[in-house]
Scaffold this motif. Sequence first.
Motif, mmCIF file in Angstrom:
data_model
loop_
_atom_site.group_PDB
_atom_site.id
_atom_site.type_symbol
_atom_site.label_atom_id
_atom_site.label_comp_id
_atom_site.label_asym_id
_atom_site.label_seq_id
_atom_site.Cartn_x
_atom_site.Cartn_y
_atom_site.Cartn_z
ATOM 1 N N ALA A 1 1.017 -1.376 -0.520
ATOM 2 C CA ALA A 1 0.068 0.070 0.073
ATOM 3 C C ALA A 1 0.693 1.171 0.075
ATOM 4 O O ALA A 1 1.076 2.290 -0.369
ATOM 5 N N LYS A 2 2.350 1.063 0.846
ATOM 6 C CA LYS A 2 2.940 2.258 1.051
ATOM 7 C C LYS A 2 3.530 2.542 -0.452
ATOM 8 O O LYS A 2 3.319 3.484 -1.252
ATOM 9 N N LYS A 3 3.660 1.457 -1.173
ATOM 10 C CA LYS A 3 4.418 1.557 -2.448
ATOM 11 C C LYS A 3 3.916 1.779 -3.606
ATOM 12 O O LYS A 3 4.198 3.064 -4.844
ATOM 13 N N GLU A 4 2.294 1.672 -3.117
ATOM 14 C CA GLU A 4 1.582 2.284 -4.607
ATOM 15 C C GLU A 4 1.456 3.816 -4.493
ATOM 16 O O GLU A 4 0.914 4.368 -4.884
ATOM 17 N N ALA A 5 1.059 3.806 -2.926
ATOM 18 C CA ALA A 5 1.184 5.921 -2.512
ATOM 19 C C ALA A 5 2.232 6.354 -2.970
ATOM 20 O O ALA A 5 1.827 7.434 -3.116
ATOM 21 N N LEU A 6 3.405 5.443 -3.053
ATOM 22 C CA LEU A 6 4.593 6.908 -3.515
ATOM 23 C C LEU A 6 4.388 6.482 -5.245
ATOM 24 O O LEU A 6 4.570 7.392 -5.756
ATOM 25 N N ILE A 7 3.729 5.458 -5.644
ATOM 26 C CA ILE A 7 4.059 5.289 -7.612
ATOM 27 C C ILE A 7 2.868 6.534 -7.556
ATOM 28 O O ILE A 7 3.136 7.357 -8.936
ATOM 29 N N ARG A 8 1.925 6.544 -6.942
ATOM 30 C CA ARG A 8 0.773 7.684 -7.226
ATOM 31 C C ARG A 8 1.191 9.236 -6.991
ATOM 32 O O ARG A 8 0.488 10.339 -7.108
ATOM 33 N N GLY A 9 2.104 9.236 -5.369
ATOM 34 C CA GLY A 9 2.335 10.285 -5.307
ATOM 35 C C GLY A 9 1.537 10.760 -4.581
ATOM 36 O O GLY A 9 1.881 12.154 -4.283
ATOM 37 N N ASP A 10 1.336 10.080 -3.455
ATOM 38 C CA ASP A 10 0.297 10.651 -2.577
ATOM 39 C C ASP A 10 1.390 10.081 -1.558
ATOM 40 O O ASP A 10 0.669 9.619 -0.601
ATOM 41 N N ASP B 1 0.540 12.034 1.534
ATOM 42 C CA ASP B 1 -0.703 12.445 2.902
ATOM 43 C C ASP B 1 -0.958 10.279 3.232
ATOM 44 O O ASP B 1 -0.679 10.328 3.912
ATOM 45 N N ALA B 2 -1.297 9.706 1.986
ATOM 46 C CA ALA B 2 -0.864 8.449 2.105
ATOM 47 C C ALA B 2 0.132 8.026 2.796
ATOM 48 O O ALA B 2 0.133 6.513 3.905
ATOM 49 N N ILE B 3 0.680 7.959 1.951
ATOM 50 C CA ILE B 3 2.433 7.480 2.889
ATOM 51 C C ILE B 3 2.224 7.753 4.121
ATOM 52 O O ILE B 3 2.698 6.945 5.164
ATOM 53 N N ARG B 4 2.081 9.468 4.860
ATOM 54 C CA ARG B 4 2.504 9.561 6.223
ATOM 55 C C ARG B 4 1.258 8.778 7.193
ATOM 56 O O ARG B 4 1.752 8.293 8.096
ATOM 57 N N ILE B 5 0.059 8.883 6.408
ATOM 58 C CA ILE B 5 -0.845 8.304 7.210
ATOM 59 C C ILE B 5 -0.428 6.296 7.855
ATOM 60 O O ILE B 5 -0.557 5.671 8.413
ATOM 61 N N LEU B 6 0.221 6.534 6.604
ATOM 62 C CA LEU B 6 0.474 4.325 6.506
ATOM 63 C C LEU B 6 1.936 3.831 7.399
ATOM 64 O O LEU B 6 1.739 2.721 7.917
ATOM 65 N N SER B 7 2.346 4.743 7.930
ATOM 66 C CA SER B 7 2.920 5.763 8.091
ATOM 67 C C SER B 7 3.653 4.841 9.303
ATOM 68 O O SER B 7 4.254 4.479 10.431
ATOM 69 N N LYS B 8 1.795 5.356 10.297
ATOM 70 C CA LYS B 8 2.207 5.426 11.424
ATOM 71 C C LYS B 8 1.928 4.235 11.960
ATOM 72 O O LYS B 8 1.192 3.061 11.625
ATOM 73 N N ARG B 9 2.450 3.965 13.542
ATOM 74 C CA ARG B 9 1.705 3.201 13.800
ATOM 75 C C ARG B 9 0.870 2.264 14.520
ATOM 76 O O ARG B 9 0.547 3.105 14.959
ATOM 77 N N ARG B 10 -0.012 1.261 14.973
ATOM 78 C CA ARG B 10 -1.617 1.099 14.655
ATOM 79 C C ARG B 10 -1.156 0.255 16.526
ATOM 80 O O ARG B 10 -0.131 -0.256 16.586
ATOM 81 N N PRO B 11 -2.056 0.895 16.965
ATOM 82 C CA PRO B 11 -2.208 0.082 18.041
ATOM 83 C C PRO B 11 -2.298 -0.766 18.652
ATOM 84 O O PRO B 11 -2.722 -1.556 17.281
#
Length: 98
Positions: A77-86, A88-98
């Motif tokens: 998902a993070k790689k796909e966000a990078l490809i899209r240039g998104d 914001d999504a990379i930042r959100i996907l980088s946050k640790r989940r509780p």
Amino acid sequence: MSDEPGAYAYMLRCADGSCYVGSARHGLEQRVGEHNAGAYGGYTSTRRPVALVWAQHCLNITDAIAIERQIKGWSRAKKEALIRGDYDAIRILSKRRP
């Protein structure tokens, strides 16, 4: 994405839909051509053709390799966000989940 002096971190989309992350010292177009010709016996050789979907130019190969290693550890998902240039999504996907 031209073939400027320096190095590149890059991502390819393989024929099976998977992504390959690599780095190259010279000639990004040449490197993609080598992957498509099967010049490397690794991952992409059985997943051709490949297409360049993302690249970042770096001043030196050590920076390109560092970026390559970082991205290789990312989720799809993070790689796909990078490809899209998104970014914001990379930042959100980088946050640790509780």
